[in-house]
Design a protein around this motif. Structure first.
Motif, PDB file in Angstrom:
ATOM      1  N   LEU A  89     -37.139 -43.269   3.319  1.00 46.19           N
ATOM      2  CA  LEU A  89     -36.610 -41.948   3.605  1.00 46.19           C
ATOM      3  C   LEU A  89     -35.451 -41.715   2.644  1.00 46.19           C
ATOM      4  O   LEU A  89     -34.428 -42.406   2.718  1.00 46.19           O
ATOM      5  CB  LEU A  89     -36.125 -41.865   5.051  1.00 46.19           C
ATOM      6  N   ALA A  90     -35.623 -40.778   1.715  1.00 44.90           N
ATOM      7  CA  ALA A  90     -34.575 -40.503   0.732  1.00 44.90           C
ATOM      8  C   ALA A  90     -33.444 -39.717   1.399  1.00 44.90           C
ATOM      9  O   ALA A  90     -33.682 -38.653   1.980  1.00 44.90           O
ATOM     10  CB  ALA A  90     -35.150 -39.717  -0.437  1.00 44.90           C
ATOM     11  N   VAL A  91     -32.232 -40.241   1.293  1.00 43.22           N
ATOM     12  CA  VAL A  91     -31.066 -39.631   1.932  1.00 43.22           C
ATOM     13  C   VAL A  91     -30.005 -39.375   0.864  1.00 43.22           C
ATOM     14  O   VAL A  91     -29.596 -40.306   0.158  1.00 43.22           O
ATOM     15  CB  VAL A  91     -30.500 -40.546   3.030  1.00 43.22           C
ATOM     16  N   ILE A  95     -25.213 -36.641   3.066  1.00 44.39           N
ATOM     17  CA  ILE A  95     -25.794 -36.780   4.411  1.00 44.39           C
ATOM     18  C   ILE A  95     -25.508 -38.171   4.960  1.00 44.39           C
ATOM     19  O   ILE A  95     -25.239 -38.339   6.154  1.00 44.39           O
ATOM     20  CB  ILE A  95     -27.311 -36.506   4.374  1.00 44.39           C
ATOM     21  N   ALA A  96     -25.552 -39.188   4.089  1.00 48.65           N
ATOM     22  CA  ALA A  96     -25.221 -40.541   4.541  1.00 48.65           C
ATOM     23  C   ALA A  96     -23.791 -40.598   5.055  1.00 48.65           C
ATOM     24  O   ALA A  96     -23.480 -41.317   6.007  1.00 48.65           O
ATOM     25  CB  ALA A  96     -25.413 -41.534   3.391  1.00 48.65           C
ATOM     26  N   GLY A 100     -26.644 -35.355   9.181  1.00 50.40           N
ATOM     27  CA  GLY A 100     -27.323 -34.078   8.992  1.00 50.40           C
ATOM     28  C   GLY A 100     -28.830 -34.259   8.970  1.00 50.40           C
ATOM     29  O   GLY A 100     -29.352 -35.352   9.240  1.00 50.40           O
ATOM     30  N   LYS A 101     -29.534 -33.195   8.643  1.00 55.22           N
ATOM     31  CA  LYS A 101     -30.996 -33.211   8.662  1.00 55.22           C
ATOM     32  C   LYS A 101     -31.559 -33.447   7.258  1.00 55.22           C
ATOM     33  O   LYS A 101     -31.040 -32.905   6.278  1.00 55.22           O
ATOM     34  CB  LYS A 101     -31.552 -31.892   9.208  1.00 55.22           C
ATOM     35  N   VAL A 102     -32.607 -34.272   7.186  1.00 52.24           N
ATOM     36  CA  VAL A 102     -33.351 -34.468   5.945  1.00 52.24           C
ATOM     37  C   VAL A 102     -34.831 -34.210   6.236  1.00 52.24           C
ATOM     38  O   VAL A 102     -35.302 -34.437   7.348  1.00 52.24           O
ATOM     39  CB  VAL A 102     -33.160 -35.881   5.361  1.00 52.24           C
ATOM     40  N   LYS A 113     -38.390 -32.694  10.021  1.00 50.59           N
ATOM     41  CA  LYS A 113     -36.960 -32.801   9.775  1.00 50.59           C
ATOM     42  C   LYS A 113     -36.389 -33.870  10.689  1.00 50.59           C
ATOM     43  O   LYS A 113     -36.617 -33.850  11.897  1.00 50.59           O
ATOM     44  CB  LYS A 113     -36.269 -31.453  10.007  1.00 50.59           C
ATOM     45  N   ILE A 114     -35.655 -34.787  10.100  1.00 50.81           N
ATOM     46  CA  ILE A 114     -35.091 -35.915  10.831  1.00 50.81           C
ATOM     47  C   ILE A 114     -33.578 -35.748  10.875  1.00 50.81           C
ATOM     48  O   ILE A 114     -32.933 -35.548   9.847  1.00 50.81           O
ATOM     49  CB  ILE A 114     -35.466 -37.252  10.158  1.00 50.81           C
ATOM     50  N   ASP A 115     -33.021 -35.813  12.075  1.00 52.49           N
ATOM     51  CA  ASP A 115     -31.579 -35.647  12.264  1.00 52.49           C
ATOM     52  C   ASP A 115     -30.922 -37.025  12.185  1.00 52.49           C
ATOM     53  O   ASP A 115     -31.198 -37.904  13.007  1.00 52.49           O
ATOM     54  CB  ASP A 115     -31.307 -34.995  13.622  1.00 52.49           C
ATOM     55  N   LEU A 116     -30.056 -37.219  11.195  1.00 48.42           N
ATOM     56  CA  LEU A 116     -29.427 -38.512  10.975  1.00 48.42           C
ATOM     57  C   LEU A 116     -27.963 -38.484  11.406  1.00 48.42           C
ATOM     58  O   LEU A 116     -27.265 -37.483  11.186  1.00 48.42           O
ATOM     59  CB  LEU A 116     -29.509 -38.896   9.494  1.00 48.42           C
TER      60      LEU A 116
END
Length: 236
Positions: A89-91, A95-96, A100-102, A113-116
């Motif tokens: 999963l490219a972040v 965001i790291a 946030g969402k990726v 969309k994945i919420d990190l």
């Protein structure tokens, strides 16, 4: 034997002779040599020929000695992307840092969309549907993550790099005003303690490193402004 020159001075002893620290770089060694040579020169009051010879020998030894390993080594402008055995999963670094969402494309073609949360690190895993994804933090050279630390390249006016002074820098945590020393300008690096990636699970709180680069645009603009002022004064 009288007059014999010692050639067995260690690098540690050479640094003691010059009064240079174990992490001193070439510029710091040159300054230390000039000061030590000035104090020891036999033509000066309090100078001594043998001590002056020792200073010169120490400087020659340190010029050829391996460069000291710094506590901080700057990462390259671009970071190679290692091949991972599991889906990644490219972040982005931002965001790291802040969370946030990726967006990610699943094997069946669907985009989700994945919420990190804040503080993701390379190698962490997250789930998307039935897939387990390994986080890969992809920097662009201007902003990157190295371990727990965030690195940002900032453009600084060349005069400030050479002379030092107060600078304002935009960071993911907001604007920061920091004092740029001449030493930091020579190294091209400032560390803001505890302002990197937040602690999360087994990960410690990181630091924020500002990698300084001369702003040629600012320099050119300043030069043009000075030229205009000169031309106006000449024509008056």
């Amino acid at each position: 034997m009288a007059g014999e020159t010692s050639t067995t001075m260690s690098a540690k002893r050479a640094r003691e002779v010059l009064g240079a620290g174990p992490l001193a770089g070439p510029a710091e060694l040159r300054r230390a040599f000039r000061e030590a040579a000035k104090r020891a020169h036999p033509d000066r009051k309090g100078g001594d020929a043998e001590r002056f010879r020792e200073v010169v020998e120490a400087y020659h030894i340190l010029q050829t000695a391996p460069a000291p390993r710094d506590r901080v080594s700057q990462p390259p402008a671009t970071v190679a992307r290692p091949m991972a055995a599991s889906p990644t999963l490219a972040v982005p670094p931002l965001i790291a840092m802040t969370g946030g969402k990726v967006e990610h494309r699943l094997p069946d073609g669907r985009r989700v969309k994945i919420d990190l949360p804040p503080g993701m690190r390379a190698g962490d895993t997250v789930r998307a549907g039935n897939a387990e994804l390994e986080v890969a933090i992809r920097g662009d050279g201007e902003m990157m993550v190295r371990g727990d630390d965030l690195w940002i390249t900032v453009k600084i006016e060349p005069r400030l790099l050479a002379e030092g002074g107060r600078i304002g820098v935009e960071t993911p945590l907001g604007r920061r005003v920091v004092w740029l020393t001449k030493k930091a300008g020579e190294r091209g690096l400032i560390r803001l303690v505890g302002q990197g990636l937040p602690s999360r699970g087994r990960h410690r709180q990181g630091h924020l490193f500002l990698r300084l680069a001369a702003d040629s645009v600012t320099s050119d603009s300043a030069a043009r402004a000075q030229l205009r002022r000169f031309a106006a004064a000449w024509a008056a």
